[in-house]
Design an enzyme around this catalytic site. Structure first.
Site, PDB file in Angstrom:
ATOM      1  N   ASP A 119       0.869  -1.176   0.000  1.00  0.00           N
ATOM      2  CA  ASP A 119       0.000   0.000   0.000  1.00  0.00           C
ATOM      3  C   ASP A 119       0.909   1.229   0.000  1.00  0.00           C
ATOM      4  O   ASP A 119       2.068   1.153   0.399  1.00  0.00           O
ATOM      5  CB  ASP A 119      -0.885  -0.044   1.250  1.00  0.00           C
ATOM      6  CG  ASP A 119      -1.640   1.242   1.436  1.00  0.00           C
ATOM      7  OD1 ASP A 119      -2.350   1.645   0.499  1.00  0.00           O
ATOM      8  OD2 ASP A 119      -1.507   1.862   2.505  1.00  0.00           O
ATOM      9  N   ASP A 170      -0.160   5.088   0.770  1.00  0.00           N
ATOM     10  CA  ASP A 170      -0.400   6.123   1.786  1.00  0.00           C
ATOM     11  C   ASP A 170      -0.565   5.503   3.178  1.00  0.00           C
ATOM     12  O   ASP A 170      -1.441   4.670   3.395  1.00  0.00           O
ATOM     13  CB  ASP A 170      -1.649   6.943   1.425  1.00  0.00           C
ATOM     14  CG  ASP A 170      -1.537   7.558   0.027  1.00  0.00           C
ATOM     15  OD1 ASP A 170      -0.428   7.531  -0.539  1.00  0.00           O
ATOM     16  OD2 ASP A 170      -2.554   8.035  -0.497  1.00  0.00           O
TER      17      ASP A 170
END
Ligand SMILES: [Zn+2]
Length: 191
Positions: free
Chosen positions: A14, A16
Protein backbone atom coordinates in the site's frame (compact mmCIF):
# COMPACT_ATOMS: atom_id res chain seq x y z
CA UNK A 1 12.50 -20.34 -23.48
CA UNK A 2 13.18 -20.57 -19.78
CA UNK A 3 13.11 -17.54 -17.56
CA UNK A 4 9.76 -16.27 -18.82
CA UNK A 5 8.08 -19.30 -17.29
CA UNK A 6 9.62 -18.91 -13.88
CA UNK A 7 7.23 -17.14 -11.57
CA UNK A 8 8.59 -14.92 -8.85
CA UNK A 9 7.01 -13.80 -5.56
CA UNK A 10 6.06 -10.19 -4.94
CA UNK A 11 5.32 -7.94 -2.03
CA UNK A 12 2.43 -5.65 -2.90
CA UNK A 13 2.68 -2.47 -0.86
CA UNK A 14 0.00 0.00 0.00
CA UNK A 15 1.23 3.56 -0.52
CA UNK A 16 -0.40 6.12 1.79
CA UNK A 17 0.21 5.38 5.46
CA UNK A 18 2.49 2.45 4.62
CA UNK A 19 5.41 3.89 2.64
CA UNK A 20 4.59 7.60 2.82
CA UNK A 21 2.91 9.74 5.46
CA UNK A 22 -0.85 10.03 5.06
CA UNK A 23 -2.17 13.20 3.43
CA UNK A 24 -5.79 13.11 2.44
CA UNK A 25 -6.05 13.27 -1.38
CA UNK A 26 -2.37 14.03 -1.76
CA UNK A 27 -2.04 15.93 -5.05
CA UNK A 28 1.39 17.55 -4.91
CA UNK A 29 4.83 15.90 -5.03
CA UNK A 30 6.04 18.54 -2.55
CA UNK A 31 3.94 16.88 0.17
CA UNK A 32 5.45 13.42 -0.38
CA UNK A 33 7.34 12.22 2.67
CA UNK A 34 8.68 8.68 2.94
CA UNK A 35 8.93 6.92 6.28
CA UNK A 36 12.63 6.71 7.19
CA UNK A 37 12.89 2.92 6.92
CA UNK A 38 11.30 2.37 3.49
CA UNK A 39 14.42 2.20 1.31
CA UNK A 40 16.20 -0.33 3.54
CA UNK A 41 12.99 -2.38 3.80
CA UNK A 42 12.61 -2.54 0.02
CA UNK A 43 16.27 -3.47 -0.45
CA UNK A 44 15.86 -6.31 2.05
CA UNK A 45 12.81 -7.64 0.18
CA UNK A 46 14.61 -7.39 -3.17
CA UNK A 47 17.54 -9.34 -1.76
CA UNK A 48 15.08 -12.01 -0.61
CA UNK A 49 13.84 -12.34 -4.21
CA UNK A 50 10.61 -10.32 -4.16
CA UNK A 51 9.32 -7.90 -6.78
CA UNK A 52 8.02 -4.69 -5.18
CA UNK A 53 4.69 -3.47 -6.50
CA UNK A 54 2.60 -0.62 -5.12
CA UNK A 55 -1.19 -1.00 -5.23
CA UNK A 56 -3.16 2.03 -4.12
CA UNK A 57 -6.80 3.13 -4.06
CA UNK A 58 -6.89 6.72 -5.39
CA UNK A 59 -10.54 7.66 -5.52
CA UNK A 60 -9.45 11.30 -5.46
CA UNK A 61 -9.12 10.91 -9.23
CA UNK A 62 -12.77 10.15 -9.85
CA UNK A 63 -13.73 12.69 -7.20
CA UNK A 64 -11.92 15.31 -9.28
CA UNK A 65 -9.43 16.17 -6.53
CA UNK A 66 -6.41 14.68 -8.23
CA UNK A 67 -5.47 14.12 -11.88
CA UNK A 68 -3.80 11.00 -13.27
CA UNK A 69 -0.89 13.20 -14.28
CA UNK A 70 -0.47 14.49 -10.72
CA UNK A 71 -0.65 10.94 -9.43
CA UNK A 72 2.09 9.79 -11.82
CA UNK A 73 4.29 12.71 -10.78
CA UNK A 74 3.83 11.76 -7.11
CA UNK A 75 4.71 8.12 -7.82
CA UNK A 76 7.79 9.22 -9.77
CA UNK A 77 8.81 11.40 -6.84
CA UNK A 78 8.56 8.39 -4.52
CA UNK A 79 10.87 6.38 -6.77
CA UNK A 80 13.29 9.29 -7.13
CA UNK A 81 13.54 9.58 -3.34
CA UNK A 82 14.11 5.82 -3.10
CA UNK A 83 16.72 5.76 -5.88
CA UNK A 84 18.88 8.16 -3.87
CA UNK A 85 19.08 5.38 -1.28
CA UNK A 86 19.60 2.56 -3.78
CA UNK A 87 16.01 1.23 -3.73
CA UNK A 88 13.28 1.07 -6.37
CA UNK A 89 9.63 0.16 -6.70
CA UNK A 90 9.14 -2.08 -9.75
CA UNK A 91 5.56 -1.11 -10.55
CA UNK A 92 2.73 1.20 -9.49
CA UNK A 93 -0.95 0.36 -9.93
CA UNK A 94 -3.84 2.53 -8.82
CA UNK A 95 -7.62 2.33 -8.70
CA UNK A 96 -9.19 5.69 -9.63
CA UNK A 97 -12.72 4.59 -8.72
CA UNK A 98 -15.13 5.31 -5.92
CA UNK A 99 -17.10 2.52 -4.32
CA UNK A 100 -20.22 3.33 -6.36
CA UNK A 101 -18.29 2.66 -9.59
CA UNK A 102 -18.32 -1.02 -8.61
CA UNK A 103 -15.00 -1.68 -10.36
CA UNK A 104 -12.84 -4.77 -10.17
CA UNK A 105 -9.71 -3.00 -8.91
CA UNK A 106 -10.67 -1.19 -5.70
CA UNK A 107 -8.97 -2.99 -2.81
CA UNK A 108 -9.70 -5.53 -1.41
CA UNK A 109 -10.66 -6.62 -4.93
CA UNK A 110 -7.75 -8.13 -6.80
CA UNK A 111 -7.81 -6.30 -10.16
CA UNK A 112 -4.58 -4.35 -9.60
CA UNK A 113 -2.81 -7.43 -8.28
CA UNK A 114 -3.87 -9.46 -11.32
CA UNK A 115 -2.61 -6.78 -13.68
CA UNK A 116 0.73 -6.61 -11.86
CA UNK A 117 1.09 -10.36 -11.63
CA UNK A 118 0.55 -10.77 -15.38
CA UNK A 119 3.12 -8.11 -16.20
CA UNK A 120 5.77 -9.31 -13.74
CA UNK A 121 4.93 -13.05 -13.88
CA UNK A 122 4.15 -13.28 -10.16
CA UNK A 123 3.41 -16.35 -8.09
CA UNK A 124 0.58 -14.96 -5.98
CA UNK A 125 0.53 -17.89 -3.55
CA UNK A 126 4.06 -16.98 -2.48
CA UNK A 127 3.27 -13.27 -2.33
CA UNK A 128 2.24 -10.79 0.34
CA UNK A 129 0.32 -7.56 0.77
CA UNK A 130 1.44 -5.06 3.40
CA UNK A 131 -0.75 -2.12 4.32
CA UNK A 132 -2.23 0.01 7.09
CA UNK A 133 -5.86 -0.92 6.36
CA UNK A 134 -8.00 -4.02 6.71
CA UNK A 135 -8.65 -3.94 2.96
CA UNK A 136 -4.92 -4.42 2.40
CA UNK A 137 -4.52 -7.63 4.33
CA UNK A 138 -7.85 -8.83 2.90
CA UNK A 139 -6.38 -8.25 -0.55
CA UNK A 140 -3.52 -10.58 0.40
CA UNK A 141 -6.06 -13.22 1.37
CA UNK A 142 -8.25 -12.64 -1.71
CA UNK A 143 -5.30 -13.09 -4.08
CA UNK A 144 -4.41 -16.42 -2.48
CA UNK A 145 -1.35 -15.09 -0.64
CA UNK A 146 -0.87 -13.48 2.75
CA UNK A 147 -1.54 -10.08 4.27
CA UNK A 148 0.14 -8.09 7.02
CA UNK A 149 -1.32 -5.05 8.79
CA UNK A 150 1.13 -2.31 9.77
CA UNK A 151 0.39 0.15 12.58
CA UNK A 152 1.58 3.27 10.76
CA UNK A 153 -1.02 5.47 9.01
CA UNK A 154 -4.54 4.25 9.87
CA UNK A 155 -3.14 0.99 11.26
CA UNK A 156 -3.83 1.56 14.95
CA UNK A 157 -7.46 2.53 14.31
CA UNK A 158 -7.90 -0.30 11.83
CA UNK A 159 -6.55 -2.87 14.29
CA UNK A 160 -9.54 -2.19 16.56
CA UNK A 161 -11.89 -3.20 13.75
CA UNK A 162 -10.24 -6.56 13.00
CA UNK A 163 -12.38 -8.37 15.56
CA UNK A 164 -15.39 -7.75 13.27
CA UNK A 165 -13.67 -9.49 10.36
CA UNK A 166 -13.79 -13.20 9.63
CA UNK A 167 -10.35 -13.08 8.03
CA UNK A 168 -7.40 -12.08 10.20
CA UNK A 169 -4.00 -10.80 9.05
CA UNK A 170 -1.04 -13.18 9.00
CA UNK A 171 0.74 -10.71 11.29
CA UNK A 172 0.36 -7.23 12.77
CA UNK A 173 3.61 -5.30 12.61
CA UNK A 174 4.67 -1.93 13.98
CA UNK A 175 5.73 -0.72 10.55
CA UNK A 176 7.00 -1.87 7.16
CA UNK A 177 10.46 -2.61 8.52
CA UNK A 178 9.03 -5.05 11.07
CA UNK A 179 6.68 -6.59 8.49
CA UNK A 180 9.65 -7.27 6.23
CA UNK A 181 11.35 -9.20 9.04
CA UNK A 182 8.26 -11.42 9.32
CA UNK A 183 8.26 -12.09 5.57
CA UNK A 184 11.97 -12.84 5.30
CA UNK A 185 11.79 -15.19 8.29
CA UNK A 186 8.69 -16.89 6.88
CA UNK A 187 10.44 -17.47 3.57
CA UNK A 188 13.47 -19.02 5.28
CA UNK A 189 11.24 -21.37 7.27
CA UNK A 190 9.60 -22.65 4.10
CA UNK A 191 12.87 -23.66 2.45
ZN1 LIG B 1 -11.13 0.49 -9.48
Amino acid sequence: MGSNNIKVPAVFLDRDGTIIFNKKYLNSPKKVKLFSFIAESIIKLKNAGFKIIVVTNQSGINRGILTKKQLNIINEKINNLLKKKGAKIDGFYYCPHIEADDCKCRKPKIGMVLEGSRFFNINLKESYVIGDCIKDYLLGFNMGGKGILVLTGHGKKQRKEISKEKIKPMAISKNLKEAVKVIVQNKKNRK
